[in-house]
Design an enzyme around this catalytic site. Structure first.
Site, PDB file in Angstrom:
ATOM      1  N   ARG A  85     -56.246  70.560  34.286  1.00 42.83           N
ATOM      2  CA  ARG A  85     -56.396  69.875  35.598  1.00 42.83           C
ATOM      3  C   ARG A  85     -55.392  70.357  36.698  1.00 42.83           C
ATOM      4  NH1 ARG A  85     -56.484  63.508  33.484  1.00 42.83           N
ATOM      5  NH2 ARG A  85     -58.652  63.699  32.404  1.00 42.83           N
ATOM      6  N   ASN A 108     -55.931  48.594  38.270  1.00 42.40           N
ATOM      7  CA  ASN A 108     -56.592  49.812  37.862  1.00 42.40           C
ATOM      8  C   ASN A 108     -57.079  49.945  36.564  1.00 42.40           C
ATOM      9  OD1 ASN A 108     -57.404  52.185  39.785  1.00 42.40           O
ATOM     10  ND2 ASN A 108     -56.513  53.104  38.225  1.00 42.40           N
ATOM     11  N   ILE A 137     -54.056  54.197  28.231  1.00 37.53           N
ATOM     12  CA  ILE A 137     -54.162  53.016  27.786  1.00 37.53           C
ATOM     13  C   ILE A 137     -53.339  52.835  26.733  1.00 37.53           C
ATOM     14  CG2 ILE A 137     -55.757  51.453  26.609  1.00 37.53           C
ATOM     15  CD1 ILE A 137     -58.022  52.673  28.455  1.00 37.53           C
ATOM     16  N   GLY A 151     -61.611  53.693  29.806  1.00 36.17           N
ATOM     17  CA  GLY A 151     -61.463  53.080  28.369  1.00 36.17           C
ATOM     18  C   GLY A 151     -61.325  54.048  27.244  1.00 36.17           C
ATOM     19  N   GLU A 204     -47.666  52.509  33.925  1.00 36.14           N
ATOM     20  CA  GLU A 204     -47.647  53.789  34.804  1.00 36.14           C
ATOM     21  C   GLU A 204     -46.227  53.763  36.015  1.00 36.14           C
ATOM     22  OE1 GLU A 204     -51.330  54.776  36.708  1.00 36.14           O
ATOM     23  OE2 GLU A 204     -50.760  56.459  37.749  1.00 36.14           O
ATOM     24  N   ALA A 220     -50.754  47.154  30.542  1.00 29.40           N
ATOM     25  CA  ALA A 220     -49.191  46.740  30.222  1.00 29.40           C
ATOM     26  C   ALA A 220     -48.837  45.366  30.651  1.00 29.40           C
ATOM     27  CB  ALA A 220     -48.338  47.627  31.058  1.00 29.40           C
ATOM     28  N   GLU A 278     -49.784  38.789  40.173  1.00 31.17           N
ATOM     29  CA  GLU A 278     -50.874  39.939  40.768  1.00 31.17           C
ATOM     30  C   GLU A 278     -51.052  39.811  42.039  1.00 31.17           C
ATOM     31  OE1 GLU A 278     -52.807  42.430  39.284  1.00 31.17           O
ATOM     32  OE2 GLU A 278     -53.251  42.794  41.483  1.00 31.17           O
TER      33      GLU A 278
END
Lengths: 471, 471
Positions: free
Chosen positions: B304, B51, B454, B57, B438, B24, B43
């Site tokens: 899940r 992450n 993603i 991917g 996220e 993002a 960062e």
């Protein structure tokens, strides 16, 4: 958002300020006053008693005395396990344990200290392993609220209505020193009333209830709960105090855990009379069908969340159907439901299909299929437990109700610890700020069991009141 | 908590400050820079890529071009419906719709603009109605992150590592004017580094990821997620930036919606290799048993959440079991799992029972019963869909793995609108503060589908970057 500064002059001063006049607030006030503090209760609405006063008056409790008296296994441990099962494990273990362990004591307190009277019978509610729910004599929370008010009055605690909590006021160290209210507030006009600052020498206790009626706030957590979804609560269950607590960094807990009642009708306001027919007759002895297809779509005896979610997925109110035999078996009297027109009676399924504009042929098939499940005592489609002695739906008149979920209870709220202190985002108590009741989160996790709201409010209200008085 | 005041002097100034260097943040930086803004990326960790760089991917996407190319019905509408079904209706409809509708475009952007390469095959993940998940050539999110970094470098955007966001700085009108960082920060020491104030002439973008590894914060929302529960994420997925946003009154959304992966093993750290065996082989062709009883306890092909909750209810890791035939049918190679000792092979069920210290006789019964379900293609106990062509578990060697859920993804976060502006508790945008990825909540509701993280990060990162540049 604006910061709150301490005023140069306080308009009023007391030891403990209690915000909210429902179960939790009144219990807190009684304990704080009994511990020697002066106390003022602030209530934003015209009427006192919050949503508590229209609640159903069910108190679930467990303990050795009740166990002995009722002759059933009814331990705090079993109640605790039931709570965690219903709560899907999201419950705060330490808080849930306090509710389970002190439930008998608090029930006894309402009897001995407050003089509340309960019916003889003990009911078993959904999700409880055993019958452990006691119902006030008048079948309403008002039976307890009035007793609390009598005690509050006797102790000399004043209840200030039309008084709206606008700001929690902290000093530079973060200590809560008092509140700013709007005195003469008229719900829901945030500009009404006059600002006044009230100092709490000892502490402030938030007992402001849930946010079932705060549409703007509840859609943040569950976007389905727009204004198209009604609530069973009184108008005043809005989120301003919860938001104000979050503004001073109270940690929000499980705000998206919002309980919908699946047994309510869109053809009346609030809780109404529909649930009597839906919950006790349709769910057990009848069926719910999708009006577009006349087909069943869920196990009618599933838990509140499963049923409510299934109805919402349809997108329009479903039709609950039962017959005369079902009503007879339930032992319920539905005259009130019929008189108010929420439940309608029909000579046959044809009339019912016409009235609700649902496909008749498919309805007949659905009923036939369901009847075969009743005869075989096995619901092959949705796995509903067919009650022993249930009869096929073949005895007219038939009865119908439109059902659409309403917001009933908000499990989430601000974080507290076992002392009822409010916890902030740094995991530290906010000094001199307490909370109890529906404004707090974590006790019930994903789903609150019936009869545990009053129990929780009284237990944590009392804890908050006692601790607030100790500063 | 302390209030943030604007500094008398800024140590550094740029147009747009991006916090976080994952999908993002990088997408936001590219768009903001391309729109003419100067941009600095902050960062906190030593390594760049957050992450995202260890993610799998997978990019799920839908649209007319893909539909045509792959010859399947794969419309944005269908993807949107899948998202809402998995999300149990808690998804923000407007945000989810943007993800569904722009998914094809953003996939194409990664190919055309970034030069990302994907495998030929398109996979169908749980909860998706059709195969629509594209996997990077190197089967890792690094395939996209590296391409993003190349572009960021090409555009001349600097990435500052070891820089920790300490405060969001607002002026008296609430406008976000910049940030205070700790420069030279060493995770997780909050006292490390030197405070510096950075001014954002245009806007600040939060792209700080989830909080899967923030134990203190996640237990507030789900008390089961103590330090006994590991995470599949890198160490840096902690909640400080989310908490800082809430401190300035960003509205928290669905924080208790935390996704656990049920396919992870406690016998290795993070995601590891166990999921390859558990997810692709045990769940489909084998069984999970409770070590205390050797009995199955859940539909292994449940979603899940259902599987993870069931394992946690047992209270100890369960044992996943498959046989040689299951491995053959899956087409997977588990050499790595065996080499690392996470999956073990056994000549017979006896050895397996001894190794995991579980009752053998009951295990044999469980396997026999399950085998009869496979033969009849009906799981009478848990309703698992028995895959056509599945074979009974009778072909040694048998393989076993210990399974215990790990925190995988946090669906909840701060509220944003369709412009990626952060929304406060008064339902108003916080001026000049954006968020994407996220750290935001509401897009996925109760449960995120595979391959949509993603997609979401890139879409909303780009939106945030473009809008931030327009002030």
């Amino acid at each position: 958002m604006e910061n709150s500064r301490l005023p140069s002059r306080w308009d009023e001063t007391t030891d403990v300020l209690v915000i909210g006049s429902g179960f939790a607030g009144l219990a807190a006030a009684i304990e704080a006053k009994s511990a020697g503090s002066s106390v003022i209760i602030i209530e934003k609405m015209k009427g006192r008693g919050g949503n508590s006063i229209i609640s159903d008056g069910n108190v679930s409790a467990a303990g050795p005395l009740l166990q002995k008296k009722d002759g059933i296994e009814n331990s705090p441990e079993l109640l605790y396990n039931d709570m965690l099962k219903a709560g899907l494990g999201l419950n705060y273990p330490d808080l849930a344990r306090i509710v389970a362990e002190r439930s008998e004591e608090v029930l006894q307190w309402t009897i001995d200290y407050l003089g509340v009277k309960y019916k003889e019978r003990v009911d078993q509610f959904g999700g409880h392993s055993v019958p452990r729910t006691y119902i006030t004599y008048n079948q309403s929370g008002s039976g307890i609220v009035r007793a609390l008010f009598s005690k509050v009055k006797e102790l000399g605690v004043k209840v200030r209505t039309h008084a709206y909590l606008e700001k929690l006021l902290q000093d530079t160290d973060g200590l809560v020193k008092g509140i700013r209210i709007r005195d003469g507030y008229v719900f829901p006009d945030a500009e009404s009333g006059t600002p006044k600052c009230m100092k709490a020498r000892r502490a402030v206790i938030l007992a402001t209830g849930g946010f079932a009626n705060d549409i703007a706030f509840r859609v943040i957590q569950d976007p389905r709960l727009t204004r198209d979804v009604d609530s069973t609560n009184r108008a005043g269950t809005t989120a301003e105090a919860l938001i104000e607590a979050m503004r001073i960094c109270a940690a929000p807990v499980q705000l998206s855990c919002i309980q919908l009642g699946p047994w309510t009708s869109p053809d009346e306001k609030m809780y109404g009379v529909g649930p009597l027919f839906a919950d006790y007759i349709v769910f057990t002895y009848g069926v719910m069908v999708d009006p577009a297809t006349s087909r069943r779509f869920v196990n009618e005896l599933g838990d509140r969340k499963a049923c409510a979610d299934a109805i919402m997925n349809i997108g329009t109110p479903c039709i609950g159907i039962a017959d005369t035999e079902g009503i007879r078996q339930s032992g319920q009297i539905i005259d009130k439901c019929l008189k108010r027109g929420v439940v309608k009676s029909f000579k046959g399924l044809e009339d019912l299909a016409v009235a609700y504009n649902i496909p008749l042929e498919a309805l007949q098939e659905t009923i036939d299929r369901y009847n075969s499940y009743v005869r075989n005592e096995t619901d092959e489609e949705f796995g509903k437990s067919i009650l022993k002695g249930s009869k096929p739906l073949v005895n007219p008149p038939y009865y119908g109700v439109r059902l659409w979920p309403k917001v009933h209870y908000t499990m989430g709220g601000i974080q507290i610890n076992t002392k009822a202190q409010v916890i902030d985002l740094s995991h530290q108590p906010i000094e001199r700020l307490y909370a109890a009741g529906e404004v707090t989160g974590g006790i019930h996790g994903a789903c609150r069991l019936g009869g545990l709201s009053i129990t929780e409010c009284l237990i944590f209200g009392r804890i908050a009141g006692r601790n607030a008085a100790q500063w």
